[in-house]
Write an enzyme that holds these catalytic residues in place. Structure first.
Site, PDB file in Angstrom:
ATOM      1  N   GLU A  45      32.216  36.364  67.626  1.00 37.90           N
ATOM      2  CA  GLU A  45      33.201  36.946  66.569  1.00 37.90           C
ATOM      3  C   GLU A  45      33.184  38.265  66.740  1.00 37.90           C
ATOM      4  OE1 GLU A  45      34.358  37.088  61.835  1.00 37.90           O
ATOM      5  OE2 GLU A  45      32.324  36.161  62.355  1.00 37.90           O
ATOM      6  N   LYS A 114      41.721  34.728  62.256  1.00 35.38           N
ATOM      7  CA  LYS A 114      40.827  33.963  61.347  1.00 35.38           C
ATOM      8  C   LYS A 114      41.696  33.905  59.895  1.00 35.38           C
ATOM      9  CE  LYS A 114      36.093  34.993  59.289  1.00 35.38           C
ATOM     10  NZ  LYS A 114      34.918  35.996  59.259  1.00 35.38           N
ATOM     11  N   CYS A 147      34.262  31.491  62.291  1.00 31.87           N
ATOM     12  CA  CYS A 147      33.303  31.741  61.355  1.00 31.87           C
ATOM     13  C   CYS A 147      33.312  30.838  60.170  1.00 31.87           C
ATOM     14  CB  CYS A 147      32.857  33.126  61.218  1.00 31.87           C
ATOM     15  SG  CYS A 147      31.321  33.553  60.487  1.00 31.87           S
TER      16      CYS A 147
END
Length: 264
Positions: A45, A114, A147
């Site tokens: 990330e 994300k 994540c």
């Protein structure tokens, strides 16, 4: 022999201070990755800029086709493999925590913003993304979750239900969250019958210590490989027939329909 796919997971150092340092590290690392005949390298990330860098997030953010992208796609072409990496993407007045993948021909294979921004400093800088996509590379159907995205069972279930065989999860997991890397995220592979690659950083960045422990999980609940706490490149050969075998043996994706979830 059925379909196979050679995957590399780059657990890069969080201590590389600038984008230039990170791209230089990648350029130095890729010849070795290429000798392992990797089809794709997945990186952590916000690999391209660093994660725990405060207001430099905004300063280092670029459009999806900016200079970082041009450098990455050039490296992908030179070394004949796909590169999947995280970066802060600026689009208009918004900044997204984004990961994208370039193939060896320079084509953008996929891009993902994300979806869920966790509590903490990320909420100061990032706008949540919207939606899921799959991309196909060398006959493998691939999804990205970044994540915190993957910590919700619904996200992995959704991309698996629309055909993902491999889920790539670039992450920036701190050392206090070992249970997430050791138990939670491997379960996402097992409960959906897919491969999952988790790419974390190693070391520390501005007071944040990362766990490391990147891994590749198999569709039947095993670990193909796992890193320790230091900088490391993992390699694994994915046998894609194991996806259909796992989903036939434990048909969670099909049998969940009995619950009629919209009516509960």
């Amino acid at each position: 022999m059925g379909r196979t796919f050679r995957l590399a997971v780059g657990q890069s150092s969080a201590e590389l201070p600038t984008t230039r340092d990170r791209l230089d590290w990648l350029a130095e690392t890729l010849p070795t990755v290429a000798t392992h005949r990797a089809d794709l390298l997945v990186l952590p990330e916000l690999f391209a800029t660093g994660y725990n860098i405060g207001d430099q997030i905004a300063e280092r953010a670029e459009p999806a086709d900016g200079p970082i992208a041009q450098a990455i796609l050039g490296l992908a072409s030179v070394h004949g493999l796909a590169i999947h990496y995280g970066f802060p993407e600026v689009d208009g007045n918004a900044i997204f925590n984004t990961a994208q993948c370039f193939g060896p021909d320079g084509t953008r294979l996929g891009i993902h913003r994300k979806l869920s921004i966790p509590p903490g400093f990320e909420r100061k800088y990032f706008t949540p993304g919207d939606g899921y996509t799959l991309f196909t590379y060398r006959e493998v159907r691939i999804a990205t979750l970044i994540c915190y995205d993957a910590e919700f069972p619904e996200t992995a279930r959704h991309v698996s239900s629309i055909g993902a065989e491999l889920i790539l999860v670039p992450t920036a997991l701190g050392e206090q969250w070992d249970w997430v890397a050791q138990r939670m995220i491997p379960t996402r592979a097992y409960e959906n019958g897919v491969y999952l690659a988790y790419a974390n950083s190693a070391g520390a960045e501005n007071g944040l210590s990362f766990l490391g422990q990147s891994f590749i999980a198999t569709p039947d609940g095993q670990e193909l490989t796992r890193a320790g706490a230091e900088t490391e490149i993992l390699y694994g050969t994915l046998e894609l027939d194991r996806v259909s075998a796992a989903q036939s043996r434990l048909p969670y994706l099909r049998d969940r329909e009995v619950f009629k979830l919209d009516n509960l």
